[in-house]
Structures are given as C-alpha cells and as structure tokens.
Scaffold this active site. Structure first.
Site, short mmCIF file in Angstrom:
data_model
loop_
_atom_site.label_atom_id
_atom_site.label_comp_id
_atom_site.label_asym_id
_atom_site.label_seq_id
_atom_site.Cartn_x
_atom_site.Cartn_y
_atom_site.Cartn_z
N HIS A 98 42.53 37.26 -112.47
CA HIS A 98 42.28 37.55 -113.89
C HIS A 98 43.08 36.58 -114.76
O HIS A 98 44.20 36.21 -114.40
CB HIS A 98 42.66 39.00 -114.21
CG HIS A 98 42.17 39.43 -115.55
ND1 HIS A 98 42.83 39.12 -116.72
CD2 HIS A 98 41.05 40.13 -115.91
CE1 HIS A 98 42.13 39.61 -117.74
NE2 HIS A 98 41.06 40.22 -117.29
N GLU A 168 34.63 35.38 -117.25
CA GLU A 168 35.33 35.91 -118.43
C GLU A 168 35.89 34.75 -119.25
O GLU A 168 36.98 34.24 -118.93
CB GLU A 168 36.49 36.81 -117.99
CG GLU A 168 36.09 38.09 -117.35
CD GLU A 168 37.11 39.21 -117.58
OE1 GLU A 168 36.70 40.29 -117.98
OE2 GLU A 168 38.31 38.98 -117.37
P1 13P Z 1 38.18 43.23 -123.07
O1 13P Z 1 36.92 43.99 -122.74
O2 13P Z 1 39.26 44.10 -123.65
O3 13P Z 1 37.89 42.01 -123.87
O4 13P Z 1 38.78 42.73 -121.68
C1 13P Z 1 38.00 41.97 -120.84
C2 13P Z 1 38.74 41.79 -119.58
O5 13P Z 1 39.71 41.06 -119.55
C3 13P Z 1 38.30 42.58 -118.42
O6 13P Z 1 38.86 42.10 -117.25
#
Ligand code: 13P
Length: 258
Positions: A98, A168
């Site tokens: 992450h 992401e």
């Molecule tokens: P948010 O949905 O708070 O933007 O977070 C995304 C995330 O990092 C999920 O792993």
C-alpha cells in the site's frame, strides 16, 4: 461467474474492538442479501481474531484480510506478523505494498516482492497495490511497469489468478490530495497493467487478472469503475468506516453486477 470484489481497508481504525465488531457485523448483514459481490474486510491485526467467525449460527459472509504481512513465516523478528499466522487465523487476503506503507514505512518494490511470495506460500491471496504519485502522472506507464516488474519478480503465471492488483493513484486517496480519478483514467491504468501482464506472462493471464480500483471510492461512484466489466472491483478506505456508506457501496455494486 466471478463476483465483483469490494475490499475494505480500515487502515489504522477504529480504536476499539467494540467498534470493529459493529462495523463488521453491519457489513456482514448487508452481504447476506447480496449475490454478486465478494466483500473482504482488511482490519488491523489486533481485531482479526475477534472478527473471523462472524455470527456464530450462520458463518460469516465477509472474508477477512490483513493490511500487511512479513516475508518470513516465523522466527526471531520482533514485532512482525507472518502470512502463515494470518492464514491460521482465518484470513484469506492480505494487502501488500500500500502507498501508505511505501511512504511511511520504507516499503520498497523488493520488500513487496518478498511479501507477495511469502503470502502465496502461506495460501493467502495478496492484494498488490500499485499507483503513481501526483508528480508522476506524466510517466504513469513507467511507474506502474516498474512496480509490477519488481513486485512480481519470480512470481509464476499460475499464481496470478490468485492475485488481486489494486490500482490506487496516490493523488486520489482521501488522506492525500483526494483528487477525483475518473473511471476513464482508471481504465487507462487498467490497460497499462493488462498490457504488462500480456507482455510478461501471456494473454490468458492478462485476461483473467483481477484488477481493482481504489482512491476516494464512495456510494455514489463505486459502480462507475466496474461498468462494462472494465475493473474487477474496488478498494475502499474512508467510506468503509461508515457503516451506512459501505452498505450503500455493497448494495449498488451488487445490483450493477447482476
Ligand atoms: P480512501 O478510500 O480513503 O481514499 O482510501 C483508499 C485506500 O487507500 C484504500 O487502500
């Protein structure tokens, strides 16, 4: 039919086991009436053993995941939690790489690679996070390809069907800029990832790979990312901590996926 994935990443929340159980129970209740989605909750380590059974009489409809793991299965590594421990606790998934771990805890592509392999070895499905920072938008292809190439070094084609790739964009995460990432932008990243898998593995691997989107997903827009089957699901941070909002996401994605 493969179900649409909805993965909650609670991050470092909530602060009590009572709240954690309530959130879990609420999602579990909604999932029981859904047919087309697989819901995973990635909780802090400390709550996992409390959440694993769900309601005793029926067994839980929500799968459990962790937010990180170590790359060894056991040994003298103070403070670490191993993939086999997570598996033995009932976890099915684990998030690896992450952006918050890369940013605050010096996670590198090399450590991510070791963790992905260790997770597979323990029988867990890794949720491998990739994504570019704001100032890397212009070189998104290079950034994603490097993360994928180094993160998946030595991972065989047969394993990719058990891998979830979470795209992401760092700039779209609510705790960062929280900028809106349009579905079209996410689809173009999806294509970069698919092309990489095609080049490094083969067409079957690329076609079957489950790629999901994460970054400020909420009940309003969650469904847009999976339209026409372009993405396989969503990874939800902040909105997964609000029982009503997360329930809305589950219901809307279930309806769209039918
Ligand atoms: P948010 O949905 O708070 O933007 O977070 C995304 C995330 O990092 C999920 O792993």
């Amino acid at each position: 039919m493969t179900k649409t994935l909805i993965i909650a990443n609670w991050k470092c929340n909530p602060v009590s086991v009572v709240e954690a159980k309530n959130l879990f129970k609420s999602a579990d209740g909604v999932v029981r009436n859904a047919k087309n989605v697989e819901v995973v909750i990635c909780s802090p380590f400390v709550y996992l053993s409390e959440l694993k059974n769900g309601p005793k009489d029926q067994g839980s409809g929500v799968a459990l995941g962790a937010q990180d793991c170590f790359w060894e299965q056991k040994g003298a590594y103070t403070g670490e939690v191993s993939p086999v421990m997570l598996k033995n606790l009932g976890c099915k998934y684990v998030i690896v790489g992450h952006s918050e771990r890369r940013k605050y805890f010096n996670e590198t592509n090399e450590s991510v690679n070791k963790k992905i392999k260790a997770a597979f070895e323990a029988g867990l499905k890794p949720i491998f996070c990739v994504g570019e920072k704001h100032d890397e938008k212009e070189i998104i292809k290079e950034v994603l390809e490097k993360q994928l190439f180094e993160g998946l070094a030595g991972v065989s084609a047969s394993k990719i069907s058990d891998l979830i790739i979470a795209y992401e964009p760092v700039w779209a995460i609510s705790s960062e800029e929280g900028e809106y990432c349009s579905p079209e932008y996410a689809f173009s990243a999806n294509l970069i990832i698919k092309k990489f898998l095609f080049k490094e593995y083969d067409k079957t691997v690329a076609d079957k790979a489950r790629i999901i989107y994460g970054g400020s997903v909420d009940g309003k827009d969650a469904g847009l990312y999976i339209k026409e089957g372009k993405l396989a699901g969503v990874l939800v941070g902040k909105a997964s901590l609000n029982a009503m909002e997360f329930g809305k996401i589950i219901k809307s994605m279930d309806a769209i996926s039918s």
